[in-house]
Write a protein that holds these residues in place. Structure first.
Motif, PDB file in Angstrom:
ATOM      1  N   ARG A   1       6.138  -9.901   7.350  1.00 47.37           N
ATOM      2  CA  ARG A   1       6.134 -10.783   8.525  1.00 47.37           C
ATOM      3  C   ARG A   1       6.942 -12.048   8.267  1.00 47.37           C
ATOM      4  NH1 ARG A   1       0.753  -9.142   9.117  1.00 47.37           N
ATOM      5  NH2 ARG A   1       0.047 -10.994   8.018  1.00 47.37           N
ATOM      6  N   GLN A   2       6.998 -12.452   6.976  1.00 50.47           N
ATOM      7  CA  GLN A   2       7.819 -13.619   6.605  1.00 50.47           C
ATOM      8  C   GLN A   2       9.297 -13.282   6.548  1.00 50.47           C
ATOM      9  OE1 GLN A   2       6.859 -16.094   3.051  1.00 50.47           O
ATOM     10  NE2 GLN A   2       5.023 -14.851   2.926  1.00 50.47           N
ATOM     11  N   GLY A   3       9.638 -12.034   6.782  1.00 49.98           N
ATOM     12  CA  GLY A   3      11.038 -11.643   6.728  1.00 49.98           C
ATOM     13  C   GLY A   3      11.508 -11.190   5.360  1.00 49.98           C
ATOM     14  N   LEU A   4      10.568 -10.993   4.434  1.00 48.51           N
ATOM     15  CA  LEU A   4      10.942 -10.511   3.103  1.00 48.51           C
ATOM     16  C   LEU A   4      10.860  -8.985   3.093  1.00 48.51           C
ATOM     17  CD1 LEU A   4       8.938 -13.160   1.027  1.00 48.51           C
ATOM     18  CD2 LEU A   4      11.430 -13.095   1.397  1.00 48.51           C
ATOM     19  N   ASP A   5      11.983  -8.353   2.745  1.00 48.66           N
ATOM     20  CA  ASP A   5      12.039  -6.890   2.766  1.00 48.66           C
ATOM     21  C   ASP A   5      11.518  -6.337   1.436  1.00 48.66           C
ATOM     22  OD1 ASP A   5      12.553  -4.264   3.207  1.00 48.66           O
ATOM     23  OD2 ASP A   5      14.734  -4.459   3.336  1.00 48.66           O
ATOM     24  N   LEU A   6      10.200  -6.314   1.297  1.00 44.74           N
ATOM     25  CA  LEU A   6       9.560  -5.909   0.042  1.00 44.74           C
ATOM     26  C   LEU A   6       8.633  -4.718   0.272  1.00 44.74           C
ATOM     27  CD1 LEU A   6       8.478  -9.464  -1.221  1.00 44.74           C
ATOM     28  CD2 LEU A   6      10.388  -8.099  -2.100  1.00 44.74           C
ATOM     29  N   HIS A   7       8.512  -3.887  -0.768  1.00 44.82           N
ATOM     30  CA  HIS A   7       7.490  -2.836  -0.740  1.00 44.82           C
ATOM     31  C   HIS A   7       6.402  -3.192  -1.748  1.00 44.82           C
ATOM     32  CE1 HIS A   7       9.970  -1.218  -4.168  1.00 44.82           C
ATOM     33  NE2 HIS A   7       8.761  -1.220  -4.686  1.00 44.82           N
ATOM     34  N   VAL A   8       5.306  -2.453  -1.710  1.00 44.74           N
ATOM     35  CA  VAL A   8       4.280  -2.642  -2.726  1.00 44.74           C
ATOM     36  C   VAL A   8       4.011  -1.296  -3.397  1.00 44.74           C
ATOM     37  CG1 VAL A   8       2.246  -2.304  -1.214  1.00 44.74           C
ATOM     38  CG2 VAL A   8       2.084  -3.771  -3.248  1.00 44.74           C
ATOM     39  N   SER A   9       3.877  -1.338  -4.732  1.00 47.11           N
ATOM     40  CA  SER A   9       3.578  -0.120  -5.490  1.00 47.11           C
ATOM     41  C   SER A   9       2.144  -0.180  -5.990  1.00 47.11           C
ATOM     42  CB  SER A   9       4.520   0.008  -6.686  1.00 47.11           C
ATOM     43  OG  SER A   9       5.837   0.232  -6.250  1.00 47.11           O
ATOM     44  N   ILE A  10       1.401   0.874  -5.728  1.00 49.77           N
ATOM     45  CA  ILE A  10      -0.026   0.910  -6.074  1.00 49.77           C
ATOM     46  C   ILE A  10      -0.283   2.040  -7.073  1.00 49.77           C
ATOM     47  CG2 ILE A  10      -2.365   1.170  -5.152  1.00 49.77           C
ATOM     48  CD1 ILE A  10      -1.319   0.268  -2.427  1.00 49.77           C
ATOM     49  N   ASN A  11      -0.937   1.699  -8.190  1.00 49.45           N
ATOM     50  CA  ASN A  11      -1.301   2.716  -9.177  1.00 49.45           C
ATOM     51  C   ASN A  11      -2.511   3.499  -8.721  1.00 49.45           C
ATOM     52  OD1 ASN A  11       0.424   2.221 -11.711  1.00 49.45           O
ATOM     53  ND2 ASN A  11      -0.325   0.156 -11.213  1.00 49.45           N
ATOM     54  N   LEU A  12      -2.392   4.810  -8.729  1.00 50.28           N
ATOM     55  CA  LEU A  12      -3.546   5.659  -8.438  1.00 50.28           C
ATOM     56  C   LEU A  12      -3.952   6.370  -9.712  1.00 50.28           C
ATOM     57  CD1 LEU A  12      -2.546   7.338  -5.050  1.00 50.28           C
ATOM     58  CD2 LEU A  12      -4.003   5.327  -5.405  1.00 50.28           C
ATOM     59  N   SER A  13      -5.246   6.494  -9.913  1.00 50.59           N
ATOM     60  CA  SER A  13      -5.723   7.235 -11.067  1.00 50.59           C
ATOM     61  C   SER A  13      -5.838   8.714 -10.675  1.00 50.59           C
ATOM     62  CB  SER A  13      -7.034   6.622 -11.541  1.00 50.59           C
ATOM     63  OG  SER A  13      -8.055   7.559 -11.530  1.00 50.59           O
ATOM     64  N   ALA A  14      -5.836   9.567 -11.696  1.00 42.16           N
ATOM     65  CA  ALA A  14      -5.931  11.013 -11.435  1.00 42.16           C
ATOM     66  C   ALA A  14      -7.167  11.326 -10.586  1.00 42.16           C
ATOM     67  CB  ALA A  14      -5.972  11.778 -12.749  1.00 42.16           C
ATOM     68  N   LEU A  15      -8.250  10.588 -10.831  1.00 39.55           N
ATOM     69  CA  LEU A  15      -9.479  10.826 -10.078  1.00 39.55           C
ATOM     70  C   LEU A  15      -9.336  10.499  -8.598  1.00 39.55           C
ATOM     71  CD1 LEU A  15     -12.215   9.531 -12.512  1.00 39.55           C
ATOM     72  CD2 LEU A  15     -11.984  11.845 -11.584  1.00 39.55           C
ATOM     73  N   ASN A  16      -8.519   9.475  -8.296  1.00 46.32           N
ATOM     74  CA  ASN A  16      -8.313   9.110  -6.896  1.00 46.32           C
ATOM     75  C   ASN A  16      -7.745  10.290  -6.101  1.00 46.32           C
ATOM     76  OD1 ASN A  16      -7.275   5.838  -7.931  1.00 46.32           O
ATOM     77  ND2 ASN A  16      -9.172   6.346  -6.858  1.00 46.32           N
ATOM     78  N   LEU A  17      -6.867  11.044  -6.761  1.00 47.48           N
ATOM     79  CA  LEU A  17      -6.228  12.176  -6.073  1.00 47.48           C
ATOM     80  C   LEU A  17      -7.228  13.280  -5.736  1.00 47.48           C
ATOM     81  CD1 LEU A  17      -2.706  12.935  -7.520  1.00 47.48           C
ATOM     82  CD2 LEU A  17      -3.381  11.442  -5.664  1.00 47.48           C
ATOM     83  N   LEU A  18      -8.327  13.325  -6.501  1.00 43.19           N
ATOM     84  CA  LEU A  18      -9.338  14.355  -6.243  1.00 43.19           C
ATOM     85  C   LEU A  18     -10.360  13.885  -5.212  1.00 43.19           C
ATOM     86  CD1 LEU A  18      -9.988  15.463  -9.934  1.00 43.19           C
ATOM     87  CD2 LEU A  18      -8.526  16.585  -8.250  1.00 43.19           C
ATOM     88  N   ASP A  19     -10.247  12.629  -4.783  1.00 42.12           N
ATOM     89  CA  ASP A  19     -11.225  12.055  -3.864  1.00 42.12           C
ATOM     90  C   ASP A  19     -10.832  12.384  -2.425  1.00 42.12           C
ATOM     91  OD1 ASP A  19     -12.857  10.489  -2.329  1.00 42.12           O
ATOM     92  OD2 ASP A  19     -12.254   8.582  -3.220  1.00 42.12           O
ATOM     93  N   PRO A  20     -11.654  13.180  -1.732  1.00 41.11           N
ATOM     94  CA  PRO A  20     -11.298  13.576  -0.369  1.00 41.11           C
ATOM     95  C   PRO A  20     -11.215  12.388   0.595  1.00 41.11           C
ATOM     96  CG  PRO A  20     -13.429  14.529  -1.029  1.00 41.11           C
ATOM     97  CD  PRO A  20     -12.937  13.738  -2.182  1.00 41.11           C
TER      98      PRO A  20
END
Ligand code: C2E
Ligand code: MG
Ligand code: MG
Ligand code: MG
Length: 284
Positions: free
Chosen positions: A107-126
């Motif tokens: 919203r401030q006009g900064l063209d940025l992304h965010v990277s989020i670490n997921l743990s292996a367990l997160n992927l198994l979480d429905p």
């Protein structure tokens, strides 16, 4: 086992094992409390376009300041979170926090992304997909500005399940990165079938890059492999400009490391992004 070997019918008291257990148990209680009392903070480490020096985005890294013990590093509390199941709550909190911050940057006009670490367990979480989609809805952020970092270990427990979840994330518009690439169990045969966007070369190959020909060979080949698969390449753990220059000369797209900045609160990232500029230059 030891008891049986020595012919004794009872278990030998294992003080070390007990210490590990007690420490984990104490940390579990503290971590649960920290989540409730909001003692966790997100720090952001900038990801730099090695050609232009601009800030493209940032990796979110959780910081835990315990009032009694001081800073507890992720290498200690992430395993506790994984073993106790608290990783779900932690990731839910992290997703909301990161998406809110990234939406504000944009919203401030900064063209940025965010990277989020997921743990292996997160992927198994429905429930994970619902959490990610609710995060987008709450913040108004578009999925294309969220990079989900997964490691090769995610494919070990249940490869089919991991592939399926990754496919759904991709369909929702999220970007996907393979973190710590080269350190785990990587099967190039299914890598080619995964809808991933980015490879992150592990810092163990980058740390002594300029003095180690083996690391240089691995890093150059990984950059080439990634580009042949139409993936972006990030190098982690860049601690000096000579290493950044070497990586840039080999075509590495993005760099991350103390040479540019340590993980810091959002304010520091925003200041750096304003100073250096943001956004990828599309070269002809
Ligand atoms: P990672 O995802 O590979 O993150 C990079 C780690 O390297 C971070 O350590 C970062 O502070 C450190 N680093 C960055 N640049 C340099 C450098 O130039 N030199 C050196 N020596 N280190 C550098 P951190 O924050 O201690 O995190 C360690 C690991 O813990 C992360 O590795 C990630 O796997 C995990 N982690 C951290 N926060 C979270 C989180 O919120 N959720 C999950 N699931 N995992 C997390
Ligand atoms: Mg990471
Ligand atoms: Mg990594
Ligand atoms: Mg890691």
């Amino acid at each position: 086992l030891q008891a049986r070997k020595s012919g004794q019918p009872w278990n030998v008291y294992d003080a070390e094992q007990e210490q590990v257990f007690v420490r984990h148990h104490l940390l579990f209680g503290k971590l649960r409390e920290a989540l409730i009392k909001q003692h966790l903070r997100v720090h952001y480490q900038p990801q730099i376009d090695l050609r232009t020096g601009r800030v493209l985005g940032a990796e979110a890294l959780t910081r835990w300041m315990d009032p009694d013990s001081g800073m507890i590093p992720p290498s200690v509390f992430i395993p506790v979170a994984e073993e106790s199941g608290l990783i779900r709550q932690l990731t839910n909190w992290l997703v909301d926090e990161c998406m809110r911050d990234c939406a504000a940057w944009r919203r401030q006009g900064l063209d940025l992304h965010v990277s989020i670490n997921l743990s292996a367990l997160n992927l198994l979480d429905p429930a994970l997909m619902g959490v990610l989609q609710a995060g987008l809805a709450k913040t108004g952020l578009h999925a294309q500005y969220v990079n989900l970092e997964i490691t090769e270990s995610c494919f070990m427990a249940s490869p089919e399940r991991a592939m399926e979840v990754i496919g759904r994330m991709h369909d929702c518009g999220f970007k996907l990165s393979i973190d710590d690439f080269g350190t785990g169990y990587s099967s190039l045969s299914y890598m080619k079938n995964l809808p991933i966007d980015e490879l992150k070369i592990d810092q163990s190959f980058v740390r002594n890059l300029l003095n180690n020909q083996g690391d240089q060979a691995i890093v150059s080949s990984t950059i080439e492999l990634a580009h042949n698969l139409q993936l972006l390449v990030v190098a982690e753990g860049i601690e000096n400009t000579a290493t950044a220059d070497w990586l840039c000369s080999r075509g590495c797209d993005i760099g991350q490391g103390y040479s540019f900045a340590r993980p810091e609160p959002a304010d520091a990232l925003v200041a750096m992004a304003i100073r250096r500029g943001t956004g990828r230059d599309m070269v002809a």
